[in-house]
Design a protein around this motif. Structure first.
Motif, mmCIF file in Angstrom:
data_model
loop_
_atom_site.group_PDB
_atom_site.id
_atom_site.type_symbol
_atom_site.label_atom_id
_atom_site.label_comp_id
_atom_site.label_asym_id
_atom_site.label_seq_id
_atom_site.Cartn_x
_atom_site.Cartn_y
_atom_site.Cartn_z
ATOM 1 N N THR A 87 0.851 -1.184 0.000
ATOM 2 C CA THR A 87 0.000 0.000 0.000
ATOM 3 C C THR A 87 0.884 1.230 0.000
ATOM 4 O O THR A 87 1.995 1.216 0.532
ATOM 5 C CB THR A 87 -0.938 0.020 1.220
ATOM 6 N N ASP A 88 0.372 2.273 -0.610
ATOM 7 C CA ASP A 88 1.162 3.489 -0.774
ATOM 8 C C ASP A 88 0.268 4.702 -0.593
ATOM 9 O O ASP A 88 -0.926 4.657 -0.913
ATOM 10 C CB ASP A 88 1.776 3.503 -2.175
ATOM 11 N N ILE A 89 0.846 5.767 -0.095
ATOM 12 C CA ILE A 89 0.163 7.053 -0.003
ATOM 13 C C ILE A 89 1.018 8.050 -0.748
ATOM 14 O O ILE A 89 2.194 8.225 -0.436
ATOM 15 C CB ILE A 89 -0.018 7.507 1.458
ATOM 16 N N GLY A 90 0.439 8.680 -1.771
ATOM 17 C CA GLY A 90 1.190 9.655 -2.543
ATOM 18 C C GLY A 90 0.508 9.964 -3.847
ATOM 19 O O GLY A 90 -0.340 9.210 -4.320
ATOM 20 N N SER A 91 0.895 11.031 -4.447
ATOM 21 C CA SER A 91 0.315 11.466 -5.712
ATOM 22 C C SER A 91 0.743 10.547 -6.848
ATOM 23 O O SER A 91 1.884 10.082 -6.887
ATOM 24 C CB SER A 91 0.766 12.897 -6.005
ATOM 25 N N GLY A 92 -0.166 10.314 -7.776
ATOM 26 C CA GLY A 92 0.150 9.531 -8.957
ATOM 27 C C GLY A 92 1.096 10.261 -9.894
ATOM 28 O O GLY A 92 1.690 9.659 -10.785
ATOM 29 N N VAL A 93 1.254 11.553 -9.705
ATOM 30 C CA VAL A 93 2.168 12.355 -10.509
ATOM 31 C C VAL A 93 3.599 12.193 -10.006
ATOM 32 O O VAL A 93 4.551 12.279 -10.767
ATOM 33 C CB VAL A 93 1.748 13.848 -10.482
ATOM 34 N N ASN A 94 3.748 11.894 -8.709
ATOM 35 C CA ASN A 94 5.059 11.764 -8.089
ATOM 36 C C ASN A 94 5.735 10.482 -8.562
ATOM 37 O O ASN A 94 5.242 9.385 -8.349
ATOM 38 C CB ASN A 94 4.907 11.749 -6.566
ATOM 39 N N GLY A 95 6.878 10.596 -9.189
ATOM 40 C CA GLY A 95 7.619 9.439 -9.677
ATOM 41 C C GLY A 95 8.630 8.909 -8.678
ATOM 42 O O GLY A 95 9.403 8.019 -8.989
ATOM 43 N N LYS A 96 8.638 9.444 -7.465
ATOM 44 C CA LYS A 96 9.633 9.039 -6.471
ATOM 45 C C LYS A 96 9.001 8.276 -5.305
ATOM 46 O O LYS A 96 9.455 8.385 -4.177
ATOM 47 C CB LYS A 96 10.359 10.276 -5.941
ATOM 48 N N ARG A 97 7.977 7.483 -5.598
ATOM 49 C CA ARG A 97 7.354 6.676 -4.548
ATOM 50 C C ARG A 97 8.234 5.453 -4.285
ATOM 51 O O ARG A 97 8.387 4.596 -5.145
ATOM 52 C CB ARG A 97 5.938 6.260 -4.971
ATOM 53 N N LYS A 98 8.825 5.406 -3.089
ATOM 54 C CA LYS A 98 9.822 4.378 -2.764
ATOM 55 C C LYS A 98 9.263 2.966 -2.867
ATOM 56 O O LYS A 98 9.944 2.065 -3.360
ATOM 57 C CB LYS A 98 10.388 4.627 -1.369
ATOM 58 N N LYS A 99 8.047 2.759 -2.406
ATOM 59 C CA LYS A 99 7.480 1.407 -2.443
ATOM 60 C C LYS A 99 7.264 0.946 -3.882
ATOM 61 O O LYS A 99 7.546 -0.198 -4.221
ATOM 62 C CB LYS A 99 6.172 1.356 -1.665
ATOM 63 N N LEU A 100 6.763 1.837 -4.728
ATOM 64 C CA LEU A 100 6.551 1.478 -6.130
ATOM 65 C C LEU A 100 7.883 1.202 -6.822
ATOM 66 O O LEU A 100 8.013 0.229 -7.568
ATOM 67 C CB LEU A 100 5.781 2.567 -6.877
ATOM 68 N N LEU A 101 8.867 2.030 -6.574
ATOM 69 C CA LEU A 101 10.181 1.820 -7.185
ATOM 70 C C LEU A 101 10.791 0.488 -6.745
ATOM 71 O O LEU A 101 11.413 -0.217 -7.541
ATOM 72 C CB LEU A 101 11.121 2.978 -6.847
ATOM 73 N N ARG A 102 10.582 0.118 -5.485
ATOM 74 C CA ARG A 102 11.090 -1.158 -4.990
ATOM 75 C C ARG A 102 10.421 -2.321 -5.739
ATOM 76 O O ARG A 102 11.077 -3.293 -6.117
ATOM 77 C CB ARG A 102 10.816 -1.275 -3.494
ATOM 78 N N ILE A 103 9.118 -2.208 -5.995
ATOM 79 C CA ILE A 103 8.389 -3.247 -6.738
ATOM 80 C C ILE A 103 8.930 -3.350 -8.162
ATOM 81 O O ILE A 103 9.169 -4.438 -8.675
ATOM 82 C CB ILE A 103 6.878 -2.923 -6.782
ATOM 83 N N LEU A 104 9.098 -2.206 -8.812
ATOM 84 C CA LEU A 104 9.548 -2.197 -10.204
ATOM 85 C C LEU A 104 10.963 -2.750 -10.351
ATOM 86 O O LEU A 104 11.294 -3.336 -11.386
ATOM 87 C CB LEU A 104 9.472 -0.778 -10.776
ATOM 88 N N ARG A 105 11.780 -2.595 -9.326
ATOM 89 C CA ARG A 105 13.173 -3.080 -9.390
ATOM 90 C C ARG A 105 13.302 -4.568 -9.062
ATOM 91 O O ARG A 105 14.321 -5.174 -9.372
ATOM 92 C CB ARG A 105 14.035 -2.292 -8.413
ATOM 93 N N ASP A 106 12.303 -5.142 -8.419
ATOM 94 C CA ASP A 106 12.387 -6.528 -7.946
ATOM 95 C C ASP A 106 12.124 -7.507 -9.086
ATOM 96 O O ASP A 106 11.008 -7.590 -9.590
ATOM 97 C CB ASP A 106 11.370 -6.742 -6.826
ATOM 98 N N PRO A 107 13.113 -8.295 -9.502
ATOM 99 C CA PRO A 107 12.909 -9.227 -10.617
ATOM 100 C C PRO A 107 12.009 -10.410 -10.263
ATOM 101 O O PRO A 107 11.527 -11.107 -11.142
ATOM 102 C CB PRO A 107 14.327 -9.707 -10.953
#
Length: 186
Positions: A87-107
């Motif tokens: 789960t995440d709290i933050g704007s959809g415009v913000n590209g620096k969401r740490k949790k989302l970036l962690r998901i995208l980096r995880d193979p």
């Protein structure tokens, strides 16, 4: 799967794969049939499925919990067993969401499931989906209809982000709406 098919998927030549097999350096289990054909064993794990729920502000906690419940029900219907909820709290415009970036980096993450496409990002979802697809991963959107993705809402999100940086997060949405109304868009 045949060794040559596996090599093609990995982007290496079949001769290199054959040499690795002969030297015992093939990074996946493989066996040779009496006919000479080399078969590569399919990996047993299907990978992790991430259920991604995002809201824009902390006061939308109930909305976030409802998103999680709907995502969990959908994953159960699909029969996915390795499921992680993020789960995440933050704007959809913000590209620096740490949790989302962690998901995208995880193979290990093979699919990201969300309720609406705008939960991933307000802009550039197609680019993110294409990049994930290139690595054999994909995005699953439960409600494919673009509920809030029209031009006025996109302008409001951009304006909110800009106002938030200038005036502070607290009054950003109110100031953005005022600006749109003054422009005749609201």
């Amino acid at each position: 799967m045949k060794l040559s098919d596996w090599a093609r998927q990995q982007g290496i030549s079949s001769i290199t794969a054959w040499r690795w097999f002969r030297a015992g350096k093939l990074p996946v289990p493989a066996r040779q049939l009496p006919t000479g054909t080399i078969l590569v064993e399919a990996p047993r794990s299907e990978g992790t499925t991430v259920l991604y729920a995002r809201v824009s502000s902390a006061d939308q906690k109930e909305d976030r919990e409802r998103q999680v419940q709907r995502l969990q029900a959908f994953a159960q219907e699909q029969g996915w067993t390795e499921v992680t909820v993020v789960t995440d709290i933050g704007s959809g415009v913000n590209g620096k969401r740490k949790k989302l970036l962690r998901i995208l980096r995880d193979p290990q993450v093979v699919r990201i499931v969300m309720e609406h496409r705008d939960r991933l990002a307000r802009f550039g979802c197609d680019v993110l989906e294409a990049a994930l697809a290139a690595s054999g991963r994909h995005v699953v959107v439960i409600e494919d209809g673009d509920v809030t993705d029209d031009l006025v809402h996109d302008v409001l999100d951009i304006r909110t982000s800009a106002c938030g940086r200038r005036y502070g997060r607290r009054s950003a949405r109110h100031r953005a709406r005022q600006a749109l109304e003054a422009m005749g868009c609201g």
